[in-house]
Motif scaffolding. Structure first.
Motif, PDB file in Angstrom:
ATOM      1  N   ASP A 337       0.823  -1.213   0.000  1.00  0.00           N
ATOM      2  CA  ASP A 337       0.000   0.000   0.000  1.00  0.00           C
ATOM      3  C   ASP A 337       0.853   1.257   0.000  1.00  0.00           C
ATOM      4  O   ASP A 337       0.636   2.167  -0.811  1.00  0.00           O
ATOM      5  N   HIS A 341       0.975   4.120  -2.895  1.00  0.00           N
ATOM      6  CA  HIS A 341       0.734   5.555  -2.663  1.00  0.00           C
ATOM      7  C   HIS A 341       1.866   6.387  -3.264  1.00  0.00           C
ATOM      8  O   HIS A 341       1.648   7.482  -3.772  1.00  0.00           O
ATOM      9  N   HIS A 380      -8.031  -3.478   0.597  1.00  0.00           N
ATOM     10  CA  HIS A 380      -8.642  -2.613  -0.415  1.00  0.00           C
ATOM     11  C   HIS A 380      -7.801  -2.680  -1.679  1.00  0.00           C
ATOM     12  O   HIS A 380      -6.638  -3.080  -1.636  1.00  0.00           O
ATOM     13  N   HIS A 382      -5.926  -0.745  -5.018  1.00  0.00           N
ATOM     14  CA  HIS A 382      -5.047   0.428  -5.056  1.00  0.00           C
ATOM     15  C   HIS A 382      -4.833   0.869  -6.494  1.00  0.00           C
ATOM     16  O   HIS A 382      -5.514   0.407  -7.411  1.00  0.00           O
ATOM     17  N   HIS A 423      -6.363   4.896  -2.795  1.00  0.00           N
ATOM     18  CA  HIS A 423      -7.010   3.583  -2.767  1.00  0.00           C
ATOM     19  C   HIS A 423      -8.117   3.561  -3.817  1.00  0.00           C
ATOM     20  O   HIS A 423      -8.594   4.616  -4.237  1.00  0.00           O
TER      21      HIS A 423
HETATM   22 ZN   LIG Z   1      -3.185   3.248   1.981  1.00  0.00          ZN
END
Ligand SMILES: [Zn+2]
Length: 460
Positions: A337, A341, A380, A382, A423
């Motif tokens: 994650d 990002h 989640h 991405h 996300h």
């Molecule tokens: Zn995140």
């Protein structure tokens, strides 16, 4: 590993050591590569994989932000398009929805979850708002899988590559109204939870109070903060942990030496742990084809996620006491994650491969302990997408030469360049092995993980 594969691995290591760019890192370890087996009839294999009943142990693997696209990018790069990751070998798979709900109004969805709401969803079985750490949509604490497992006599573990106070590990052992409230001096957004206001304290304090048998990751900074009220006022959270019986370690050697006599707190970084790989950052207009390298900033003494997982399994799998009860362990690959990002494909892929090595350690344990439920999922989707090499994307792209020896272009386009990528609200994969794993099949919701694990361990 075959002789040829061992040779390839040795050459790969040598090349990396010499700092030469090609062949790229770690494209040759892990499950054996092979052509697809989809042409075979898998009916009996799937039928044999369906087992109901109780589990002695549960291992829940969370790839943070690990949507199908992140899995595919890592597979292409490290194994080749026709290769398979360890997480691909689990026999039963499905998809689950991850949406969160609006604060104060759980009847309305928030289509894009964060890790706090998502983790709270499987930890408690209830949907909540983004930023919530195992409190409901109105801010009330809800019991978690780890707390229930502990109350029912199971040993418990919580392992991550992030700060242990980060959302995904925090949801198992803390209840605060905002994920930022990681230490006693960081409570600005959670006044009602602060010790000095009569609350249960920050995430770090509550994790110690919940008391998992094994707690491993980064986040030492918050353990150096001083408790502001109650029995440990004026002392650090680390001192509170020591008083609670924890042994603490800070590197791989200490981790290896830690014994079973006391609960284990491993704090391997001040903040999040360093990522395994580095490489070309995605940029608008793209990059020349490149490869991933070992991260030169990775401390020599830092354990890998697979090391932490194996140690946790070793410590938790005790045969004595508690009428033979097993354990509940969560393992998070957190920086898939974080590098998504950051639009850093090699960082992201290296973390996915590192997470997959931890999954391999878990499935190896489960094969020798068949009363173990293994779940592998994400919290989640991405940003990253695999797009044609000649695409004219308005986003940031980077091109990597994969295990197949061909270029793969990865696109980041959920935010403008220079800002954190976002996300996404897509459903994600969940895979299972062992008792109760059939409950991952089909399209489910992430909150059902709470019920599947509760059923497997007969939690009440
Ligand atoms: Zn995140």
């Amino acid at each position: 590993m075959s002789r040829r594969r061992r040779w390839v691995a040795a050459v790969g290591t040598l090349v990396v050591t010499l700092g030469v760019a090609v062949p790229a890192l770690a494209q040759d370890s892990g499950p054996q590569d092979r052509t697809l087996q989809a042409s075979g009839d898998r009916t009996s294999e799937v039928r044999n994989a369906i087992r109901g009943g109780r589990a002695r142990n549960v291992i829940l693997f969370i790839g943070d932000g690990m949507g199908d696209s992140e899995i595919t990018a890592a597979r292409n790069y490290a194994r080749g398009a026709a290769g398979r990751l360890a997480m691909d070998e689990l026999p039963l798979t499905g998809a689950y929805t991850t949406y969160s709900v609006q604060k104060g109004d759980p009847s309305k969805p928030d289509y894009v979850t964060d890790s706090a709401a998502s983790g709270s969803g499987w930890a408690t079985g209830q949907k909540t708002y983004n930023g919530a750490i195992s409190v409901d949509a109105y801010g009330n604490p809800v019991p978690t899988l780890l707390e229930l497992a502990k109350r029912n006599g199971y040993r418990t573990g919580d392992v991550t590559t992030a700060e242990v106070q980060d959302a995904t590990p925090a949801v198992l052992g803390a209840h605060v109204v905002d994920r930022s409230c990681k230490g006693p001096e960081s409570m600005a957004r959670c006044p009602s939870n602060a010790k000095e206001n009569g609350g249960a304290g920050s995430i770090a304090e509550q994790l110690v109070q919940t008391g998992p048998d094994v707690l491993l990751g980064g986040g030492k900074n918050y353990f150096d903060q001083k408790v502001r009220a109650g029995e440990f006022q004026g002392r650090t959270v680390l001192e509170q942990a020591t008083a609670a019986g924890y042994q603490s370690v800070t590197d791989a050697d200490g981790l290896a030496r830690a014994g079973r006599d006391r609960p284990l707190l491993g704090l391997f970084a001040d903040g999040n742990m360093e990522v395994q790989w580095t490489g070309p950052a995605a940029r608008v207009g793209g990059t020349p084809p490149g490869t991933c390298q070992a991260n030169p900033n990775l401390p020599a003494g830092a354990p890998k996620l697979a090391d932490m997982t194996r140690k946790a399994l070793d410590l938790l799998d005790r045969q004595d006491g508690n009428a033979g009860k097993g354990f509940f362990l969560q393992v998070e690959g957190a920086s898939i994650d974080k590098q998504d990002h950051a639009a850093d494909p090699c960082g992201q892929i290296g973390e996915t491969v590192g997470f997959d090595e931890a999954v391999a350690a878990g499935t190896a344990f489960a094969r020798s302990h068949p009363d173990t439920l293994v779940l592998v999922t994400a919290d989640h989707g991405h940003t990253s997408q695999i797009i044609p090499n000649d695409a004219q994307s308005p986003g940031q792209t980077a091109t990597l030469v994969t295990r197949d020896g061909v270029p793969m272009t990865i696109n980041y386009g959920t935010s403008v360049a220079g800002r954190s990528q976002e996300h996404t609200g897509t459903q994600v994969r969940i895979a299972g092995y062992g008792p109760q794993a059939a409950n991952v099949v089909g399209v489910t919701d992430q909150t059902e993980v709470f019920h599947t694990v509760s059923r497997a361990l007969s939690l009440r």
